[in-house]
Every structure is written in C-alpha cells, then in structure tokens.
Design an enzyme around this catalytic site. Structure first.
Site, PDB file in Angstrom:
ATOM      1  N   SER A 128     -46.474 -60.525 -38.485  1.00  0.00           N
ATOM      2  CA  SER A 128     -45.591 -60.302 -39.626  1.00  0.00           C
ATOM      3  C   SER A 128     -45.825 -58.913 -40.219  1.00  0.00           C
ATOM      4  O   SER A 128     -45.857 -57.932 -39.492  1.00  0.00           O
ATOM      5  CB  SER A 128     -45.790 -61.417 -40.664  1.00  0.00           C
ATOM      6  OG  SER A 128     -44.743 -61.428 -41.606  1.00  0.00           O
ATOM      7  N   ASP A 271     -37.798 -67.765 -34.735  1.00  0.00           N
ATOM      8  CA  ASP A 271     -38.133 -66.977 -35.928  1.00  0.00           C
ATOM      9  C   ASP A 271     -36.852 -66.546 -36.644  1.00  0.00           C
ATOM     10  O   ASP A 271     -35.997 -65.874 -36.075  1.00  0.00           O
ATOM     11  CB  ASP A 271     -38.945 -65.745 -35.504  1.00  0.00           C
ATOM     12  CG  ASP A 271     -39.678 -65.077 -36.667  1.00  0.00           C
ATOM     13  OD1 ASP A 271     -39.241 -65.236 -37.821  1.00  0.00           O
ATOM     14  OD2 ASP A 271     -40.677 -64.388 -36.405  1.00  0.00           O
ATOM     15  N   HIS A 304     -41.014 -68.619 -37.980  1.00  0.00           N
ATOM     16  CA  HIS A 304     -41.912 -67.478 -38.178  1.00  0.00           C
ATOM     17  C   HIS A 304     -43.388 -67.893 -38.230  1.00  0.00           C
ATOM     18  O   HIS A 304     -44.253 -67.209 -37.698  1.00  0.00           O
ATOM     19  CB  HIS A 304     -41.516 -66.759 -39.467  1.00  0.00           C
ATOM     20  CG  HIS A 304     -42.279 -65.508 -39.745  1.00  0.00           C
ATOM     21  ND1 HIS A 304     -42.191 -64.381 -38.943  1.00  0.00           N
ATOM     22  CD2 HIS A 304     -43.167 -65.192 -40.733  1.00  0.00           C
ATOM     23  CE1 HIS A 304     -42.973 -63.430 -39.429  1.00  0.00           C
ATOM     24  NE2 HIS A 304     -43.570 -63.896 -40.512  1.00  0.00           N
TER      25      HIS A 304
END
Length: 322
Positions: A128, A271, A304
């Site tokens: 991330s 995601d 995610h």
C-alpha cells in the site's frame, strides 16, 4: 542474534520538503530485527497507513511473513523498519501534514539509510502506501536496492485513489468522530462486497439489534480511535494521495529505465484501491524498458487487505527472492 529491539531515533537535520517547508530537525525512529546491522543482507520493510516499525514480535503486523523460519527468515537477514515521521508510534506527530508528500518521506528514509552507513539494501518491500514510498525511494536512488517488491500498490495514486483520500480527508476534518468514521469508510476500500458476503451473510447482532457488518465496522473504528491520533491519520492519508514518482520530473519511462533493482510487482485480483489492472499496465510498461521485472497476483475475495491475510500465497510468490 538480535531478534528485535525498541524504536531507536535518528535526528534528520535541516530538511526542506518539496513544498518548501523547512524543519530544523525531524525525528526518524526505526527498529531492527534478525541479524545485527552490517552482518547480513538487509531488507527494508515500509509499513502501510496504520502500521509502524513493529513488524514482528508482540503486536507485530507481519509476523506470518517475517521471523525465524518464515518467508523472510530473521536467521538469515537483517530486517529494518522506519516509522514514517508523524505516524505517532514513537510519540512524535506532525500537525502540518499538507507540508509533506510521499517523496519527502522517501528522502527522509534515504537519509536514515545513509546515516546508518548502509551502502545497499538486498530488498525494499512495502504494501500500500509503504510500497508507494518504496517506488519513490528507488526512483530517487536507482542503485539503492537489489530488489524492489511492491505489494498492493503502484508508482502513482490514481484519480480513484485520490478521490477516496479526498473523502477520507473530508471525514477527518468534518466528523465529530473523525478517526472512527474515516476508518469505517476506509474498510469499504480495503475489503470487497464478496468478502463481506462470505463473512457476514446478512446476519444480525441480536444484542445490539444491528447487522453484524455494522457491528464489525463500528468495532474497527473504535479500535483504531484508541491507538491512532488524528494528526497521524491526516498525515498518512496525505502521503497515500501524493504517491507519484513522476511529479515535477521526467516521464515514468525515463525514471524506471534507470532503476537497477529487479522489480517484483504483486497485485491483488480483487483490490479496489490499487487495482490489478493498474498494476498490469505498470508491468507492461516496465517490460519494454527492463528485463528483470515480474508481475504476480494474489487471488482472494478480500481485496486490498489480502496482502495482510493471504500469507501462504504471499510466501509462494516471494520465496524465490528470499
């Protein structure tokens, strides 16, 4: 062998951000796990939005991936993790978050590496926003690492990501329960409709007389509110929004062509935040410029957050590197 330690601090002096804000001193704290510095190949781990330098041990957020006989074996590697300045884990906060962007943090991390007299890293790994900072570091210093491992991230924030960060910022500025409400919204970005359906199946919480998905979201909001500060959330959200190795710079092709590291992109098929299609596009672009680039995918319904959930898949994707 040193397994872990408490955060140690470096003072970064006379730092000017890209926006022109001057700091006479900035606190950069870090932890080292596994082998002592300068005795083994070194892996830098960049944490995500609500993470910190505590990658393993009690409350370690990547215990399943890093440790004795884990994917990144602390018997063989030195693991270094910096706290992003302002994340609050070391007690230091930054109130004027708009002064900073992701590249500023990359510059600070590079200064930290130089202070520790580290000549080259074996790998930089990050998920991330941590992966975005890893991209920024390798763009600034193309020789800094042998391997760049970018998980559930990309070299830039897309319009979709910027839009969600904008909504996060509105909640953080305007809500009477800013951290809790922002976290509730964020969880919708980090997971997927399929993940929620599998977990909750429209069930209800009898005592609270609400849906279990609502109870779960409220729990996550309260949990973060207890351990995270408002200024830290604003800072980390600002960094996420500003990932872009091409800002005020050359084209992506010109920057990426100079990166000497083997680049390993790991996307997540579900995601919603850093989409697989964007990761694939980055890979296709890189393939024209470099030989040593790979793209692999975690297959998961969890979106995610799968990089923090699907450890067996991540182990399979990373074991050849480590």
């Amino acid at each position: 062998m040193k397994l872990e330690n408490k955060p140690t601090s470096i003072t970064i002096q006379n730092f000017t951000t890209e926006s022109g804000a001057f700091y006479a001193s900035l606190n950069l704290s870090f932890q080292v796990f596994g082998r002592a510095l300068h005795t083994a190949p070194l892996v830098l781990v960049n944490h995500a939005l609500t993470g910190n330098s505590q990658v393993i041990g009690e409350n370690g957020w990547w215990n399943d991936l890093i440790g004795e006989n884990k994917t990144i074996n602390t018997a063989d590697y030195t693991v270094l993790a910096f706290n992003i300045p302002g994340n609050g884990f070391d007690g230091c906060v930054i109130e004027k978050h708009l002064n900073f962007n992701a590249r500023d943090i990359a510059r600070i991390f590079i200064e930290g590496i130089q202070f520790l007299k580290i000549k080259q890293l074996y790998a930089i790994i990050g998920g991330s926003v941590g992966g975005g900072i890893a991209w920024e570091m390798t763009a600034l210093e193309p020789k800094i690492t042998q391997h760049l491992i970018a998980i559930a991230t990309d070299w830039k924030a897309t319009d979709w990501l910027i839009a969600n960060c904008f909504l996060q910022e509105q909640i953080l500025h305007n809500s009477s329960r800013p951290i809790e409400d922002a976290r509730i919204h964020a969880m919708l970005c980090y997971r997927t409709p399929e993940s929620f359906a599998a977990k909750f199946q429209r069930s209800t919480h009898q005592e609270l007389a609400i849906f279990n998905v609502e109870s779960w979201l409220l729990h996550h909001g309260k949990k973060l509110q207890k351990r995270f500060q408002l200024s830290s959330y604003k800072m980390m959200n600002q960094l996420l929004k500003t990932i872009d190795i091409t800002r005020n710079s050359n084209s992506f092709d010109a920057l990426a062509a100079k990166i000497e590291a083997d680049i390993h992109i790991i996307g997540i098929n579900s995601d919603l935040f850093f989409t697989a299609s964007e990761n694939e596009a980055t890979y296709e672009q890189l393939k024209k410029l470099k030989n040593k680039v790979t793209y692999q995918e975690i297959v998961s319904i969890h979106g995610h957050d799968a990089f923090l959930i699907e450890y067996k898949q991540l182990d399979n994707l990373l074991k050849d590197i480590f």
